[in-house]
Design an enzyme around this catalytic site. Structure first.
Site, PDB file in Angstrom:
ATOM      1  N   PRO A  96     -18.801  16.218  66.478  1.00 51.47           N
ATOM      2  CA  PRO A  96     -19.254  15.757  65.156  1.00 51.47           C
ATOM      3  C   PRO A  96     -20.722  16.017  64.819  1.00 51.47           C
ATOM      4  O   PRO A  96     -21.540  15.102  64.747  1.00 51.47           O
ATOM      5  CB  PRO A  96     -18.965  14.254  65.226  1.00 51.47           C
ATOM      6  CG  PRO A  96     -19.158  13.926  66.673  1.00 51.47           C
ATOM      7  CD  PRO A  96     -18.632  15.114  67.423  1.00 51.47           C
ATOM      8  N   CYS A  97     -21.047  17.272  64.537  1.00 51.19           N
ATOM      9  CA  CYS A  97     -22.421  17.595  64.140  1.00 51.19           C
ATOM     10  C   CYS A  97     -22.772  16.963  62.798  1.00 51.19           C
ATOM     11  O   CYS A  97     -23.958  16.793  62.485  1.00 51.19           O
ATOM     12  CB  CYS A  97     -22.653  19.095  64.138  1.00 51.19           C
ATOM     13  SG  CYS A  97     -21.439  20.068  63.237  1.00 51.19           S
ATOM     14  N   HIS A  98     -21.772  16.569  62.017  1.00 46.97           N
ATOM     15  CA  HIS A  98     -22.050  15.908  60.739  1.00 46.97           C
ATOM     16  C   HIS A  98     -22.704  14.545  60.945  1.00 46.97           C
ATOM     17  O   HIS A  98     -23.311  14.004  60.022  1.00 46.97           O
ATOM     18  CB  HIS A  98     -20.774  15.772  59.895  1.00 46.97           C
ATOM     19  CG  HIS A  98     -19.709  14.940  60.512  1.00 46.97           C
ATOM     20  ND1 HIS A  98     -18.845  15.440  61.476  1.00 46.97           N
ATOM     21  CD2 HIS A  98     -19.357  13.638  60.322  1.00 46.97           C
ATOM     22  CE1 HIS A  98     -18.003  14.481  61.830  1.00 46.97           C
ATOM     23  NE2 HIS A  98     -18.294  13.373  61.152  1.00 46.97           N
TER      24      HIS A  98
END
Length: 141
Positions: A96-98
């Site tokens: 989850p780079c978001h």
């Protein structure tokens, strides 16, 4: 492979994922419906800073964020190096780079489709779903 989520199409490099395309798509659909908060997929992370950052991002809980600086401090590197690694994440959503934001909460960038607009939708989705989960919990009265 391309995966549709929240009106965006995100490219996932399935060579990093142990599991079929259908299993990946199925779990992303469950995430989008609010039925899944964590992916049950084996992700191969490369050596070096990209793998280190991917491992750190994978530890960020659903519905929470960390700053580039937070990850940089934990990894003893710079926020710029963390940001560059986030931008090279081959499996957005799954790792989850978001959930990585600026120190002031700004969204800065997102390498997947529609950029910051998709990042915002993903974070808002998790915030809504997290609130739904919390309100469904029974309290001892």
């Amino acid at each position: 492979m391309e995966v549709g989520i929240l009106t965006s199409i995100i490219e996932i490099d399935e060579s990093f994922v142990e599991g079929s395309s259908e299993k990946i798509r199925s779990q992303v659909r469950e995430y989008e419906r609010g039925d899944r908060q964590a992916f049950d997929l084996e992700i191969a992370t490369p050596d070096g800073i990209l793998g280190d950052v991917m491992d750190a991002m994978a530890e960020i809980p659903y519905g929470e964020t960390r700053s580039y600086g937070d990850l940089a401090s934990a990894l003893e590197t710079s926020p710029i190096a963390v940001g560059q690694a986030c931008g090279r994440n081959p499996v957005p959503i799954l790792v989850p780079c978001h959930r990585v934001v600026g120190s002031d909460g700004s969204l800065n960038g997102y390498s997947a489709a529609d950029g910051v607009a998709t990042k915002r939708r993903l974070l808002e989705h998790e915030a809504r779903e997290q609130k739904t989960v919390q309100t469904q919990l029974q309290t001892d009265s």
